[in-house]
Enzyme design. Structure first.
Site, mmCIF file in Angstrom:
data_model
loop_
_atom_site.group_PDB
_atom_site.id
_atom_site.type_symbol
_atom_site.label_atom_id
_atom_site.label_comp_id
_atom_site.label_asym_id
_atom_site.label_seq_id
_atom_site.Cartn_x
_atom_site.Cartn_y
_atom_site.Cartn_z
ATOM 1 C CB SER A 86 45.417 14.177 39.821
ATOM 2 O OG SER A 86 44.944 15.488 39.811
ATOM 3 C CE1 TYR A 99 46.714 13.887 34.776
ATOM 4 C CE2 TYR A 99 45.275 15.170 36.017
ATOM 5 C CZ TYR A 99 46.494 14.505 35.984
ATOM 6 O OH TYR A 99 47.401 14.592 36.792
HETATM 7 N N1 LIG Z 1 51.997 18.776 38.807
HETATM 8 C C1 LIG Z 1 50.762 18.660 38.990
HETATM 9 O O1 LIG Z 1 49.953 19.707 39.080
HETATM 10 C C2 LIG Z 1 49.920 17.359 39.313
HETATM 11 C C3 LIG Z 1 49.109 17.490 39.977
HETATM 12 C C4 LIG Z 1 48.390 16.149 40.295
HETATM 13 C C5 LIG Z 1 49.033 14.860 39.943
HETATM 14 N N2 LIG Z 1 50.058 14.944 39.181
HETATM 15 C C6 LIG Z 1 50.499 13.638 38.710
HETATM 16 O O2 LIG Z 1 51.992 13.681 39.277
HETATM 17 C C7 LIG Z 1 52.385 12.719 38.519
HETATM 18 C C8 LIG Z 1 53.724 13.196 37.993
HETATM 19 O O3 LIG Z 1 53.790 14.382 37.231
HETATM 20 P P1 LIG Z 1 54.619 15.736 37.333
HETATM 21 O O4 LIG Z 1 53.617 16.701 38.056
HETATM 22 O O5 LIG Z 1 55.990 15.237 38.174
HETATM 23 O O6 LIG Z 1 54.920 16.141 35.908
HETATM 24 P P2 LIG Z 1 56.013 16.041 34.954
HETATM 25 O O7 LIG Z 1 57.429 16.894 35.598
HETATM 26 O O8 LIG Z 1 55.556 16.202 33.507
HETATM 27 O O9 LIG Z 1 56.720 14.600 35.095
HETATM 28 C C9 LIG Z 1 55.828 13.803 34.287
HETATM 29 C C10 LIG Z 1 56.484 11.978 34.920
HETATM 30 O O10 LIG Z 1 55.891 11.378 34.039
HETATM 31 C C11 LIG Z 1 56.659 10.569 33.058
HETATM 32 N N3 LIG Z 1 56.103 10.127 32.131
HETATM 33 C C12 LIG Z 1 55.326 10.770 31.108
HETATM 34 N N4 LIG Z 1 55.093 10.087 30.030
HETATM 35 C C13 LIG Z 1 55.629 8.735 29.992
HETATM 36 C C14 LIG Z 1 55.819 7.661 29.328
HETATM 37 N N5 LIG Z 1 55.070 7.771 28.108
HETATM 38 N N6 LIG Z 1 56.478 6.781 29.642
HETATM 39 C C15 LIG Z 1 57.226 6.731 30.914
HETATM 40 N N7 LIG Z 1 56.996 7.768 31.583
HETATM 41 C C16 LIG Z 1 56.619 8.854 31.319
HETATM 42 C C17 LIG Z 1 57.742 11.666 32.835
HETATM 43 O O11 LIG Z 1 59.156 10.925 32.315
HETATM 44 P P3 LIG Z 1 60.065 11.923 31.476
HETATM 45 O O12 LIG Z 1 60.420 12.961 32.471
HETATM 46 O O13 LIG Z 1 61.152 10.803 31.168
HETATM 47 O O14 LIG Z 1 59.496 12.319 30.418
HETATM 48 C C18 LIG Z 1 58.022 12.312 34.278
HETATM 49 O O15 LIG Z 1 58.850 11.566 35.151
HETATM 50 C C19 LIG Z 1 51.584 12.363 37.197
HETATM 51 O O16 LIG Z 1 51.057 11.057 37.447
HETATM 52 C C20 LIG Z 1 50.657 13.499 37.168
HETATM 53 O O17 LIG Z 1 49.510 13.145 36.615
HETATM 54 C C21 LIG Z 1 50.760 16.111 38.957
#
Ligand SMILES: NC(=O)c1ccc[n+]([C@@H]2O[C@H](COP(=O)([O-])OP(=O)(O)OC[C@H]3O[C@@H](n4cnc5c(N)ncnc54)[C@H](OP(=O)(O)O)[C@@H]3O)[C@@H](O)[C@H]2O)c1
Length: 203
Positions: A86, A99
């Site tokens: 991130s 985080y």
């Molecule tokens: N959105 C942002 O602003 C942002 C910015 C920088 C980095 N990121 C990173 O991008 C990645 C994806 O996040 P996102 O933005 O797409 O958010 P999101 O829509 O909340 O998706 C999170 C993902 O992580 C999975 N996950 C969460 N807890 C888990 C667990 N206990 N076991 C297995 N899988 C789990 C979820 O699976 P389920 O759907 O099955 O729950 C989902 O596929 C993350 O690593 C996040 O830190 C996000």
């Protein structure tokens, strides 16, 4: 496509996933450590179980999966590992302290791992997206500020940058011109200033 459900926050989650892959005789050539979540609150007020789950999913699971699958890829001299960190890894963000720390680990670990695997045929990259329009902030219980909405990326932008970066062998991928510019500027500033500016940006 094969979908295997798994809770990576549990102590045996990553090993159960690896066992399931082995049982199905699946040998992935691409590992994307994308699972992750944040919790927006003061560190000392965050529930202990949320902190432990954040470390387990964002950091521990990624490490265990890369250890096993990376070894297999190296033995076949072919593979890709993409760690999803991130922008919070580059700029410490108050109220996202654990985080930010977990994501900073992913960057340092990926950089070292890429060096170790440089002659193995396995490419390793880490992507550091800024605010992206997903369910992340709902899960983190964080109401987005105007600034966050203004500079928000789409998941498609992030995915495109990831694939392009992996193909080009880019080690640290920062999608979007706004974030690239900020990453360069932030490197020049004292970390205490960066933390204070980040605190304002998210609150
Ligand atoms: N959105 C942002 O602003 C942002 C910015 C920088 C980095 N990121 C990173 O991008 C990645 C994806 O996040 P996102 O933005 O797409 O958010 P999101 O829509 O909340 O998706 C999170 C993902 O992580 C999975 N996950 C969460 N807890 C888990 C667990 N206990 N076991 C297995 N899988 C789990 C979820 O699976 P389920 O759907 O099955 O729950 C989902 O596929 C993350 O690593 C996040 O830190 C996000």
């Amino acid at each position: 496509m094969t979908v295997i459900e798994n809770d990576l926050s549990t102590p045996d989650g990553p090993d159960r996933l690896l066992a399931e892959l082995a049982a199905r005789k699946l040998a992935p050539t691409v590992l994307i450590n994308n699972a992750g979540f944040g919790y927006f609150d003061l560190f000392v007020e965050q529930p202990r179980d949320e902190i432990e789950a954040m470390i387990a999913v964002n950091l521990r699971a990624a490490t265990i999966l890369a250890r096993a699958l990376g070894e297999q890829m190296a033995s076949r001299q072919h593979g890709y590992i993409l760690n999803v960190a991130s922008f919070a890894a580059l700029a410490p963000i108050p109220r996202y302290a654990v985080y930010s720390g977990a994501k900073a680990y992913l960057v340092a670990w990926t950089q070292a791992l890429a060096h170790e695997l440089r002659k193995s045929g396995v490419r390793v990259s880490v992507i550091c997206p800024g605010f992206t329009r997903t369910e992340f902030h709902d899960v983190a219980r964080h109401t987005k500020t105007r600034l966050m909405q203004w500079i928000e990326l789409t998941p498609e932008q992030v995915a495109r940058a990831a694939i392009r970066g992996l193909e080009r062998g880019q080690l640290v991928i920062v999608p979007g011109w706004w974030y690239k510019l900020n990453a360069a500027v932030l490197r020049l500033l004292p970390r205490s200033w960066v933390a204070a500016m980040s605190a304002k940006a998210v609150k």
